[in-house]
Motif scaffolding. Structure first.
Motif, PDB file in Angstrom:
ATOM      1  N   GLY A 253      88.820   4.973  52.870  1.00  0.00           N
ATOM      2  CA  GLY A 253      89.938   5.834  53.238  1.00  0.00           C
ATOM      3  C   GLY A 253      89.482   7.060  54.006  1.00  0.00           C
ATOM      4  O   GLY A 253      90.066   7.420  55.035  1.00  0.00           O
ATOM      5  N   TYR A 254      88.421   7.704  53.531  1.00  0.00           N
ATOM      6  CA  TYR A 254      87.885   8.871  54.227  1.00  0.00           C
ATOM      7  C   TYR A 254      87.274   8.466  55.575  1.00  0.00           C
ATOM      8  O   TYR A 254      87.457   9.136  56.594  1.00  0.00           O
ATOM      9  CB  TYR A 254      86.818   9.549  53.373  1.00  0.00           C
ATOM     10  N   GLY A 255      86.534   7.372  55.581  1.00  0.00           N
ATOM     11  CA  GLY A 255      85.871   6.935  56.803  1.00  0.00           C
ATOM     12  C   GLY A 255      86.840   6.626  57.917  1.00  0.00           C
ATOM     13  O   GLY A 255      86.618   6.999  59.077  1.00  0.00           O
ATOM     14  N   LYS A 256      87.927   5.947  57.597  1.00  0.00           N
ATOM     15  CA  LYS A 256      88.919   5.597  58.614  1.00  0.00           C
ATOM     16  C   LYS A 256      89.618   6.831  59.176  1.00  0.00           C
ATOM     17  O   LYS A 256      90.193   6.783  60.259  1.00  0.00           O
ATOM     18  CB  LYS A 256      89.946   4.626  58.029  1.00  0.00           C
ATOM     19  N   ASN A 257      89.601   7.914  58.411  1.00  0.00           N
ATOM     20  CA  ASN A 257      90.196   9.165  58.892  1.00  0.00           C
ATOM     21  C   ASN A 257      89.156  10.101  59.514  1.00  0.00           C
ATOM     22  O   ASN A 257      89.468  11.246  59.845  1.00  0.00           O
ATOM     23  CB  ASN A 257      90.895   9.881  57.732  1.00  0.00           C
ATOM     24  N   GLY A 258      87.915   9.610  59.648  1.00  0.00           N
ATOM     25  CA  GLY A 258      86.872  10.426  60.263  1.00  0.00           C
ATOM     26  C   GLY A 258      86.369  11.561  59.393  1.00  0.00           C
ATOM     27  O   GLY A 258      85.717  12.484  59.884  1.00  0.00           O
ATOM     28  N   MET A 259      86.643  11.491  58.089  1.00  0.00           N
ATOM     29  CA  MET A 259      86.228  12.554  57.162  1.00  0.00           C
ATOM     30  C   MET A 259      84.843  12.224  56.601  1.00  0.00           C
ATOM     31  O   MET A 259      84.677  11.844  55.433  1.00  0.00           O
ATOM     32  CB  MET A 259      87.276  12.704  56.051  1.00  0.00           C
ATOM     33  N   ILE A 260      83.855  12.375  57.454  1.00  0.00           N
ATOM     34  CA  ILE A 260      82.502  11.917  57.137  1.00  0.00           C
ATOM     35  C   ILE A 260      81.892  12.668  55.955  1.00  0.00           C
ATOM     36  O   ILE A 260      81.271  12.057  55.072  1.00  0.00           O
ATOM     37  CB  ILE A 260      81.591  12.050  58.376  1.00  0.00           C
ATOM     38  N   ARG A 261      82.043  13.978  55.921  1.00  0.00           N
ATOM     39  CA  ARG A 261      81.460  14.757  54.818  1.00  0.00           C
ATOM     40  C   ARG A 261      82.042  14.340  53.471  1.00  0.00           C
ATOM     41  O   ARG A 261      81.311  14.229  52.476  1.00  0.00           O
ATOM     42  CB  ARG A 261      81.674  16.251  55.056  1.00  0.00           C
ATOM     43  N   ASP A 262      83.351  14.145  53.421  1.00  0.00           N
ATOM     44  CA  ASP A 262      83.986  13.726  52.174  1.00  0.00           C
ATOM     45  C   ASP A 262      83.517  12.321  51.795  1.00  0.00           C
ATOM     46  O   ASP A 262      83.316  12.031  50.612  1.00  0.00           O
ATOM     47  CB  ASP A 262      85.506  13.758  52.325  1.00  0.00           C
ATOM     48  N   MET A 263      83.360  11.461  52.787  1.00  0.00           N
ATOM     49  CA  MET A 263      82.856  10.116  52.532  1.00  0.00           C
ATOM     50  C   MET A 263      81.444  10.177  51.948  1.00  0.00           C
ATOM     51  O   MET A 263      81.130   9.476  50.975  1.00  0.00           O
ATOM     52  CB  MET A 263      82.848   9.307  53.837  1.00  0.00           C
ATOM     53  N   GLU A 264      80.602  11.024  52.520  1.00  0.00           N
ATOM     54  CA  GLU A 264      79.228  11.155  52.027  1.00  0.00           C
ATOM     55  C   GLU A 264      79.181  11.752  50.625  1.00  0.00           C
ATOM     56  O   GLU A 264      78.306  11.416  49.817  1.00  0.00           O
ATOM     57  CB  GLU A 264      78.415  12.002  53.006  1.00  0.00           C
ATOM     58  N   SER A 265      80.147  12.625  50.322  1.00  0.00           N
ATOM     59  CA  SER A 265      80.216  13.206  48.982  1.00  0.00           C
ATOM     60  C   SER A 265      80.520  12.130  47.937  1.00  0.00           C
ATOM     61  O   SER A 265      79.932  12.115  46.856  1.00  0.00           O
ATOM     62  CB  SER A 265      81.304  14.291  48.940  1.00  0.00           C
ATOM     63  N   VAL A 266      81.422  11.212  48.294  1.00  0.00           N
ATOM     64  CA  VAL A 266      81.751  10.109  47.386  1.00  0.00           C
ATOM     65  C   VAL A 266      80.556   9.174  47.250  1.00  0.00           C
ATOM     66  O   VAL A 266      80.273   8.655  46.165  1.00  0.00           O
ATOM     67  CB  VAL A 266      82.988   9.343  47.890  1.00  0.00           C
ATOM     68  N   LEU A 267      79.820   8.975  48.342  1.00  0.00           N
ATOM     69  CA  LEU A 267      78.619   8.130  48.290  1.00  0.00           C
ATOM     70  C   LEU A 267      77.591   8.720  47.317  1.00  0.00           C
ATOM     71  O   LEU A 267      76.977   7.988  46.536  1.00  0.00           O
ATOM     72  CB  LEU A 267      78.009   8.002  49.687  1.00  0.00           C
ATOM     73  N   ALA A 268      77.438  10.048  47.358  1.00  0.00           N
ATOM     74  CA  ALA A 268      76.517  10.711  46.425  1.00  0.00           C
ATOM     75  C   ALA A 268      76.995  10.555  44.982  1.00  0.00           C
ATOM     76  O   ALA A 268      76.188  10.336  44.063  1.00  0.00           O
ATOM     77  CB  ALA A 268      76.396  12.189  46.782  1.00  0.00           C
ATOM     78  N   GLN A 269      78.312  10.646  44.793  1.00  0.00           N
ATOM     79  CA  GLN A 269      78.882  10.477  43.462  1.00  0.00           C
ATOM     80  C   GLN A 269      78.663   9.044  42.967  1.00  0.00           C
ATOM     81  O   GLN A 269      78.393   8.817  41.787  1.00  0.00           O
ATOM     82  CB  GLN A 269      80.376  10.794  43.498  1.00  0.00           C
ATOM     83  N   MET A 270      78.750   8.114  43.883  1.00  0.00           N
ATOM     84  CA  MET A 270      78.518   6.702  43.552  1.00  0.00           C
ATOM     85  C   MET A 270      77.080   6.497  43.062  1.00  0.00           C
ATOM     86  O   MET A 270      76.834   5.818  42.054  1.00  0.00           O
ATOM     87  CB  MET A 270      78.786   5.844  44.801  1.00  0.00           C
ATOM     88  N   LYS A 271      76.134   7.113  43.752  1.00  0.00           N
ATOM     89  CA  LYS A 271      74.726   6.993  43.354  1.00  0.00           C
ATOM     90  C   LYS A 271      74.471   7.657  42.007  1.00  0.00           C
ATOM     91  O   LYS A 271      73.692   7.153  41.193  1.00  0.00           O
ATOM     92  CB  LYS A 271      73.829   7.605  44.431  1.00  0.00           C
ATOM     93  N   SER A 272      75.138   8.791  41.753  1.00  0.00           N
ATOM     94  CA  SER A 272      74.947   9.483  40.473  1.00  0.00           C
ATOM     95  C   SER A 272      75.502   8.677  39.311  1.00  0.00           C
ATOM     96  O   SER A 272      75.083   8.846  38.161  1.00  0.00           O
ATOM     97  CB  SER A 272      75.608  10.868  40.516  1.00  0.00           C
ATOM     98  N   ASN A 273      76.466   7.785  39.604  1.00  0.00           N
ATOM     99  CA  ASN A 273      77.015   6.907  38.583  1.00  0.00           C
ATOM    100  C   ASN A 273      76.239   5.595  38.475  1.00  0.00           C
ATOM    101  O   ASN A 273      76.667   4.676  37.781  1.00  0.00           O
ATOM    102  CB  ASN A 273      78.489   6.592  38.889  1.00  0.00           C
ATOM    103  N   LEU A 274      75.107   5.540  39.203  1.00  0.00           N
ATOM    104  CA  LEU A 274      74.222   4.369  39.175  1.00  0.00           C
ATOM    105  C   LEU A 274      74.932   3.087  39.601  1.00  0.00           C
ATOM    106  O   LEU A 274      74.635   1.992  39.114  1.00  0.00           O
ATOM    107  CB  LEU A 274      73.625   4.187  37.772  1.00  0.00           C
TER     108      LEU A 274
END
Length: 493
Positions: A253-274
């Motif tokens: 959803g973020y990526g399709k709207n060009g919200m790269i920073r928010d997308m990367e923040s979710v990616l970091a959250q994904m990694k923290s949740n293993l």
């Protein structure tokens, strides 16, 4: 009788009394108000007991899954204009049961035949084996929502309760998804949150991970970062754990709207949740970075994909080719195509269309034509979308006459133009101010029975506006017989 009236007539008839029951387990992983004058309530001679208890014993099916799918495929092939749906169902009445109808809903829904889904449902209710089931209602509500029939979805929800069914989590998930398919997104999101709060207060309807995934993706697409964060916090405090679909949906959803920073923040959250990324994660990151022309990051993700347990797919390469093309990086796009071929991947029609579009954007008309002609000579079926890409190559490179010539010979190479073809050429000819070609196209449209709607002409006028801005000229020719005047006149009529 219009489709809505017909669908109402199908659903307003009295429900038959169930003589015997068949339990059918519905997966809970499916993602997806009537008019002020409500349909008359159903009058029941006796109360129907709805099969909705998730702990109920499941009767052993007499046929396995493959036999069920084979029968549904047979039914789908049999349903034609010559042999109506009800006639086909009656022919196989001795073998068709709930599980077949459930799959039939899916097949009909895929082909936009939502009205026929209601006919199947009405037919089910006449059978001795029928009993109201949450799973059936959940699937029907989902199909209606996906086809934009939100009022029908609401009506089904109401009638489900009238039959004695008590809504469960899967039904509410389908209802939320149905609302999110409506045009008024702001109102839909408010409705979805209302249902979400109601679910949290009802013991047998507690939100599950599917509920959170639906809402998180929807709010990410709406760019509502605060609500996404609120839902993540709510999820963290609940007994439900996020899964790969949770993070992929929000990042997409973020990526399709060009919200790269928010997308990367979710990616970091994904990694923290293993939670480990899967192929979808890699592909959506590649596509998002590519669209924003952050090619260093896109290439780094691709390298990570190659070193992971996942393997690239055609969409991976198609996205990279297309996004390099949009940036006019022809050499890089061609290099991706070569690497793809060296790795043993067979190009799809999307690959060819991406290359044709790329060559057009880079001004390499001859290369695009060479590829297109090669497809014709290979005798592979060519989609009308591929023809449209080649026509667009001519148009964006100022070659309307060549576009007209290709359009004229389309049928001889077994490609039948559709409404999108006419729309593309109409916009291009109007923008290029070529009255002769526009008149010729309008005559062909009339001959082929293509009737343009208001949106058709509004898009053409939009092309005129962008053309004027780019040219910077305030004196663009707008005589009484110009394409611009023609488009405006047709819009007014």
């Amino acid at each position: 009788m219009n489709p809505i009236s017909l669908s109402l007539s199908l659903l307003q008839q009295p429900f038959p009394i169930a003589m015997s029951a068949i339990s059918f387990s519905t997966p809970s992983s499916y993602y997806h108000s009537f008019p002020s004058t409500n349909p008359p309530r159903v009058t029941l001679l006796t109360r129907i007991s709805c099969v909705s208890n998730p702990t109920r014993p499941i009767r052993k099916q007499t046929t396995d899954q493959s036999e069920t799918q084979d029968l549904v495929r047979l039914l789908t092939r049999k349903i034609t204009d010559k042999e109506p749906l009800l006639k086909t169902l009656n022919k196989y009445v001795k073998v068709v049961r709930t599980e077949h109808c459930f799959l039939l809903f899916e097949e009909l829904g895929k082909h936009d035949k939502w009205l026929q889904c209601l006919e199947v449902f009405r037919w089910m209710q006449r059978q001795r084996w029928y009993i109201a089931d949450n799973g059936v209602y959940s699937k029907l509500i989902s199909v209606m929502g996906k086809k934009g029939q939100v009022r029908l979805a609401m009506w089904l929800f109401s009638e489900m309760r009238n039959t004695g069914c008590r809504p469960d989590t899967s039904v509410y998930n389908s209802l939320i998804s149905a609302h999110l398919h409506s045009r008024d997104k702001s109102k839909a999101l408010d409705k979805a949150l209302g249902y979400f709060e109601k679910m949290k207060g009802t013991e047998r309807c507690k939100p599950n991970i599917v509920t959170y995934n639906i809402l998180l993706r929807a709010f990410a697409q709406a760019r509502n970062v605060d609500q996404v964060n609120s839902l993540f916090k709510d999820l963290d405090e609940s007994l439900v754990s996020p899964d790969i679909y949770t993070f992929n949906g929000v990042m997409d959803g973020y990526g399709k709207n060009g919200m790269i920073r928010d997308m990367e923040s979710v990616l970091a959250q994904m990694k923290s949740n293993l939670v480990k990324p899967d192929l979808i994660t890699y592909n959506l990151l590649i596509d998002a970075y590519g669209k924003k022309q952050q090619f260093d990051k896109m290439e780094q993700v691709f390298k990570s994909l190659l070193h992971s347990k996942e393997k690239p797919t055609l969409p991976t390469f198609n996205s990279m080719i297309l996004n390099y093309g949009k940036a006019r990086l022809k050499d890089k796009a061609e290099n991706v195509f070569r690497n793809m071929s060296d790795m043993g991947y067979t190009p799809s029609f999307v690959t060819h269309e991406s290359l044709i579009h790329m060559y057009g954007l880079c001004g390499c008309v001859s290369k695009a034509l060479e590829l297109f002609d090669g497809l014709i000579e290979s005798n592979v079926p060519i989609k009308v979308s591929t023809l449209n890409y080649m026509l667009d190559v001519y148009c964006i490179n100022g070659l309307p006459q060549e576009a007209d010539s290709l359009f004229a010979r389309a049928r001889s190479i077994k490609i039948i133009p559709d409404a999108s073809t006419y729309k593309l050429l109409y916009k291009a000819y109007t923008k290029a101010n070529t009255k002769e070609l526009l008149d010729k196209l309008l005559k062909q449209m009339d001959k082929d029975g293509v009737i343009p709607n208001k949106r058709f002409f509004l898009d053409a006028l939009g092309a005129i506006g962008s053309s004027r801005v780019k040219s910077g000229s305030a004196n663009t020719r707008t005589g009484s017989n110009s394409p611009q005047k023609i488009a405006k006149a047709q819009l007014e009529t």
